[in-house]
Write a protein that holds these residues in place. Structure first.
Motif, mmCIF file in Angstrom:
data_model
loop_
_atom_site.group_PDB
_atom_site.id
_atom_site.type_symbol
_atom_site.label_atom_id
_atom_site.label_comp_id
_atom_site.label_asym_id
_atom_site.label_seq_id
_atom_site.Cartn_x
_atom_site.Cartn_y
_atom_site.Cartn_z
ATOM 1 N N SER A 1 0.825 -1.316 -0.483
ATOM 2 C CA SER A 1 0.066 0.076 0.001
ATOM 3 C C SER A 1 0.947 1.281 -0.289
ATOM 4 O O SER A 1 1.812 0.931 1.187
ATOM 5 C CB SER A 1 -0.912 0.069 1.239
ATOM 6 N N CYS A 2 0.230 2.147 -0.533
ATOM 7 C CA CYS A 2 1.193 3.130 -0.963
ATOM 8 C C CYS A 2 0.735 5.029 -0.388
ATOM 9 O O CYS A 2 -0.438 4.659 -1.026
ATOM 10 C CB CYS A 2 1.912 3.821 -2.207
ATOM 11 N N ARG A 3 1.266 5.605 -0.221
ATOM 12 C CA ARG A 3 0.880 6.860 0.154
ATOM 13 C C ARG A 3 1.552 7.511 -0.985
ATOM 14 O O ARG A 3 0.244 8.882 -0.874
ATOM 15 C CB ARG A 3 1.259 7.601 1.557
ATOM 16 N N ASP A 4 2.088 7.639 -1.944
ATOM 17 C CA ASP A 4 1.572 8.361 -2.842
ATOM 18 C C ASP A 4 3.084 7.974 -4.122
ATOM 19 O O ASP A 4 2.460 6.495 -3.763
ATOM 20 C CB ASP A 4 2.166 9.871 -2.709
ATOM 21 N N GLY A 5 2.946 8.855 -4.873
ATOM 22 C CA GLY A 5 3.862 8.394 -6.659
ATOM 23 C C GLY A 5 4.843 7.378 -6.215
ATOM 24 O O GLY A 5 5.990 6.695 -7.531
ATOM 25 N N GLY A 6 5.281 7.519 -5.252
ATOM 26 C CA GLY A 6 7.004 7.709 -4.782
ATOM 27 C C GLY A 6 7.543 6.310 -3.083
ATOM 28 O O GLY A 6 8.879 6.016 -3.455
ATOM 29 N N HIS A 7 6.008 6.120 -2.758
ATOM 30 C CA HIS A 7 6.740 5.988 -1.296
ATOM 31 C C HIS A 7 5.631 5.206 -0.581
ATOM 32 O O HIS A 7 4.171 5.201 -1.213
ATOM 33 C CB HIS A 7 6.720 6.956 -0.132
ATOM 34 N N ILE A 8 6.005 3.823 0.083
ATOM 35 C CA ILE A 8 5.277 2.932 0.645
ATOM 36 C C ILE A 8 4.485 3.773 1.917
ATOM 37 O O ILE A 8 5.003 4.627 2.130
ATOM 38 C CB ILE A 8 5.805 1.478 0.709
ATOM 39 N N SER A 9 3.601 3.250 2.446
ATOM 40 C CA SER A 9 2.825 3.518 3.487
ATOM 41 C C SER A 9 3.621 4.005 4.467
ATOM 42 O O SER A 9 3.226 5.737 5.540
ATOM 43 C CB SER A 9 1.143 2.984 3.657
ATOM 44 N N ASP A 10 4.462 3.437 5.437
ATOM 45 C CA ASP A 10 4.955 4.016 5.850
ATOM 46 C C ASP A 10 6.102 5.114 5.426
ATOM 47 O O ASP A 10 7.403 5.376 6.730
ATOM 48 C CB ASP A 10 5.852 2.879 7.215
ATOM 49 N N GLY A 11 6.850 5.022 4.387
ATOM 50 C CA GLY A 11 7.236 5.939 4.012
ATOM 51 C C GLY A 11 8.701 5.812 3.140
ATOM 52 O O GLY A 11 8.838 7.096 3.283
ATOM 53 N N THR A 12 9.550 4.440 2.900
ATOM 54 C CA THR A 12 10.090 3.843 2.692
ATOM 55 C C THR A 12 10.443 4.417 1.412
ATOM 56 O O THR A 12 9.147 4.469 0.649
ATOM 57 C CB THR A 12 10.252 2.626 2.711
ATOM 58 N N MET B 1 9.631 4.148 -2.546
ATOM 59 C CA MET B 1 9.711 2.961 -3.245
ATOM 60 C C MET B 1 10.561 1.866 -3.530
ATOM 61 O O MET B 1 11.223 0.520 -4.097
ATOM 62 C CB MET B 1 8.073 2.897 -4.489
ATOM 63 N N ARG B 2 11.575 2.729 -4.585
ATOM 64 C CA ARG B 2 12.787 1.956 -4.845
ATOM 65 C C ARG B 2 13.712 1.077 -3.829
ATOM 66 O O ARG B 2 14.514 0.981 -4.369
ATOM 67 C CB ARG B 2 13.763 3.590 -5.254
ATOM 68 N N GLU B 3 13.715 2.484 -2.547
ATOM 69 C CA GLU B 3 14.522 1.211 -1.799
ATOM 70 C C GLU B 3 13.560 -0.576 -1.517
ATOM 71 O O GLU B 3 14.417 -1.086 -1.076
ATOM 72 C CB GLU B 3 14.384 2.061 -0.452
ATOM 73 N N ALA B 4 12.107 0.057 -1.628
ATOM 74 C CA ALA B 4 11.892 -1.497 -1.011
ATOM 75 C C ALA B 4 12.668 -2.639 -2.101
ATOM 76 O O ALA B 4 12.110 -3.817 -1.868
ATOM 77 C CB ALA B 4 9.888 -0.878 -0.918
ATOM 78 N N VAL B 5 11.998 -2.364 -3.302
ATOM 79 C CA VAL B 5 12.290 -2.757 -4.566
ATOM 80 C C VAL B 5 13.412 -3.454 -4.566
ATOM 81 O O VAL B 5 13.665 -5.110 -4.802
ATOM 82 C CB VAL B 5 12.080 -1.986 -6.159
ATOM 83 N N ALA B 6 14.196 -2.341 -3.875
ATOM 84 C CA ALA B 6 15.867 -3.191 -4.144
ATOM 85 C C ALA B 6 16.093 -4.072 -2.771
ATOM 86 O O ALA B 6 16.753 -5.251 -3.058
ATOM 87 C CB ALA B 6 17.161 -1.948 -3.543
ATOM 88 N N GLU B 7 14.979 -4.059 -2.261
ATOM 89 C CA GLU B 7 15.719 -5.077 -1.094
ATOM 90 C C GLU B 7 15.382 -6.393 -0.720
ATOM 91 O O GLU B 7 15.844 -6.924 -1.013
ATOM 92 C CB GLU B 7 14.469 -4.521 0.708
ATOM 93 N N LEU B 8 13.697 -6.402 -2.412
ATOM 94 C CA LEU B 8 13.370 -7.532 -2.867
ATOM 95 C C LEU B 8 13.973 -7.943 -3.402
ATOM 96 O O LEU B 8 13.672 -9.780 -4.575
ATOM 97 C CB LEU B 8 11.584 -7.620 -2.469
ATOM 98 N N ALA B 9 14.840 -7.312 -4.355
ATOM 99 C CA ALA B 9 14.625 -7.975 -6.284
ATOM 100 C C ALA B 9 15.593 -8.888 -5.574
ATOM 101 O O ALA B 9 15.189 -9.875 -7.223
ATOM 102 C CB ALA B 9 15.703 -6.453 -6.886
ATOM 103 N N PRO B 10 16.753 -9.081 -5.208
ATOM 104 C CA PRO B 10 17.111 -10.351 -4.805
ATOM 105 C C PRO B 10 16.451 -11.715 -4.588
ATOM 106 O O PRO B 10 16.686 -12.777 -5.450
ATOM 107 C CB PRO B 10 18.107 -11.171 -3.824
#
Length: 305
Positions: free
Chosen positions: A185-196, A198-207
């Protein structure tokens, strides 16, 4: 994915729409902490009917009714432990039975966030008071039940925080052969709901995608206007994106009603943009119904070879 599904040309997988929205259209009152999960015990046939509605509308994937179903949620409301476990598994069994009766399609076990079990709105903030280890321990029991139920995929959905995504990623890594997606769930076009970001979140999961367990990362239960930029962020990381936002309507708490437009034609046209941005799985969340999914199916073009 497959070259052909249900006799259609290959392209993005079409997900279903809002389970609760359709249940309410059938006149079911979903008040109370269990929300739609209550019907797993009381009216399983109506859940099957909703799955059939979405398959008939053109969905390739049914997300099982597990979003708010957990052993603690059921036992807190008087169910015995064995019955609670059985009801969690039933969410997948109902979807599989209807898929088999329909004759085609996939089933994703529904894994909602920890906050959904709390039923206090924290599912949209991630402000739980539990760290990653605590979230891992909480999800582990339900995860074991769901992955043993025979679903084709696991939908980790409406995830509001990076800590919860990390906890779920640990479970994916520990379960060889499981194919899952994580949608935030996202708060805007660049951040997930806790403020992280999205680019950082995807980088965590990409591996985890590179390792084969994670089939997609993306967004759900979010305003459609934010989806194109979020999907592009996922695609730029080399990960397939999943997108199933809300209808576009907004809840007016003061007036106690939904405002704005959620027209199926507009939703389907927007889905074409999400596909072009990189979405490989597309559907709808809150306030979307079979008419929205039918429109999505009509608007999506086959994927390029």
């Amino acid at each position: 994915m497959e070259e052909h599904r249900n006799g259609r040309p290959a392209g993005p997988l079409v997900l279903d729409g809002g389970l609760a929205t359709r249940l309410e259209a059938y006149g079911r009152d979903l008040g109370g902490g269990l929300w739609s999960a209550r019907l797993l015990a009381e009216e399983p046939d109506v859940i099957r009917r909703v799955h059939r509605d979405y398959f008939e509308a053109g969905a390739d994937v049914a997300i099982a009714a597990g979003y708010q179903a957990s052993v603690p949620a059921f036992t807190a409301r008087g169910y015995g432990r064995a019955e609670a476990e059985r009801l969690v598994v039933r969410s997948v069994e109902l979807a599989l039975a209807e898929r088999d009766a329909f004759g085609s399609g996939l089933v994703a076990a529904g894994v909602g966030p920890y906050g959904a079990a709390l039923a206090d709105g924290s599912e949209y903030t991630g402000a739980y008071g539990l760290d990653e280890d605590g979230l891992y321990q909480w999800h582990a029991e339900r995860w074991r039940l769901l992955v043993g139920a025979g679903a084709d995929l696991v939908a980790c959905e409406t995830i509001p925080s990076l800590a919860e995504a990390r906890a779920l990623a640990r479970l994916v890594r520990e379960t060889p052969g499981v194919r899952a997606w994580v949608s935030f769930s996202c708060r805007d076009g660049g951040h997930i709901s806790d403020g992280t970001p999205m680019r950082e979140a995807v980088a965590e999961l990409a591996p985890l995608h590179a390792g084969g367990g994670l089939v997609a990362v993306g967004v759900n239960c979010t305003a459609p206007r934010f989806v194109p930029s979020l999907v592009r962020t996922v695609a730029e990381a080399g990960v397939p994106a999943v997108a199933y936002p809300n209808s576009g309507e907004v809840w007016d708490a003061a007036a106690q009603r939904w405002t704005g437009t959620g027209e199926p034609e507009e939703f389907g046209a927007a889905a074409r943009l999400w596909q072009e941005a990189g979405a490989a799985l597309v559907g709808g969340c809150c306030r979307t119904g079979p008419e929205h999914i039918r429109s999505v199916r009509e608007h999506l073009s086959p994927a390029a070879p």
